[in-house]
Design a protein around this motif. Structure first.
Motif: not given
Length: 233
Positions: A220, A159, A18, A215-218, A162, A165, A102, A194
């Motif tokens: 997870t 990984s 990544t 991830k994607n605001g949730t 994000d 959030g 993050c 995060t």
């Protein structure tokens, strides 16, 4: 075994999947300062120290003050390791997966280990960044034996959470290191909220460890490790 030989050297830092793994100057934690390659470097140095200075010596020298390990009950690592003699040959291990907050204050590595007696298994290590020295110390280490070694992979995966959030801690509010014996449950989180982890140990000493990230605001679940109760002697 090509990847495992590569990981043993600094060239492993180039095995990225990544953009977040690109080399960045190490700097104070903050939004977007995750640097998974620095965590891989810490893991490589940890394994090298075990080979060169002794297994338990390496664990002692890289553990946080309040680090937890399982034997199989949860114990304060520095207490359990104090004065413990190193085995003649150290266990070998190689990270294959990385998850990171993050802000770079918390990360998780997972991979394979091999003992001199031929037994194999996997490990999970949770690393926390020290503010003043800007390096990493492990706060939780656990794993289990496997009937077969983990499959070889051609890539080291990473990984990063994000950057939006989470619920940041106010500056200077990281909890003080715990002094007493660890409980049958425990948890931790990055400074920006995060990335989180949680373990639970049952009465029979079986346990679970769950790592989650934004991830994607949730929030997870990204990793779960369930270890069966130890077999009776």
């Amino acid at each position: 075994m090509t990847l495992r030989r590569a990981i043993a050297g600094a060239a492993a830092l180039a095995l990225v999947t990544t953009p977040a793994l690109a080399r960045r100057p190490d700097r104070a934690p903050g939004v977007g300062t995750a640097n998974p390659s620095a965590l891989i470097a810490a893991e490589i140095a940890f394994a090298r120290m075990a080979r060169e200075k002794g297994q338990w010596t390496a664990f002692r020298e890289t553990a946080a003050e309040d680090a937890v390990m399982f034997v199989p009950e949860p114990v304060r690592a520095q207490t359990w390791l104090s004065g413990r003699k190193d085995p003649p040959a150290a266990v070998q291990w190689q990270a294959a997966q990385v998850w990171m907050s993050c802000d770079g204050t918390l990360g998780v590595t997972k991979g394979a280990w091999q003992r001199p007696d031929g037994s194999v298994g996997y490990f999970t290590t949770i690393w926390q960044k020290r503010w003043k020295k800007a390096d990493y110390r492990w706060v939780l280490d656990q794993g289990d034996t496997l009937a077969q070694p983990l499959p070889d992979s051609d890539m080291l995966s990473a990984s990063v959470a994000d950057c939006a959030g989470g619920s940041p801690r106010p500056d200077g509010q990281r909890p003080e290191p715990a002094k007493g014996p660890p409980g049958m449950t425990g948890e931790g989180r990055s400074d920006d909220g995060t990335l989180t982890w949680h373990y639970n140990v049952a009465a029979d000493q079986s346990r679970s460890l769950v790592v989650s990230m934004i991830k994607n605001g949730t929030m997870t679940e990204v990793m779960r490790s369930d270890v069966a109760a130890p077999k009776a002697p």
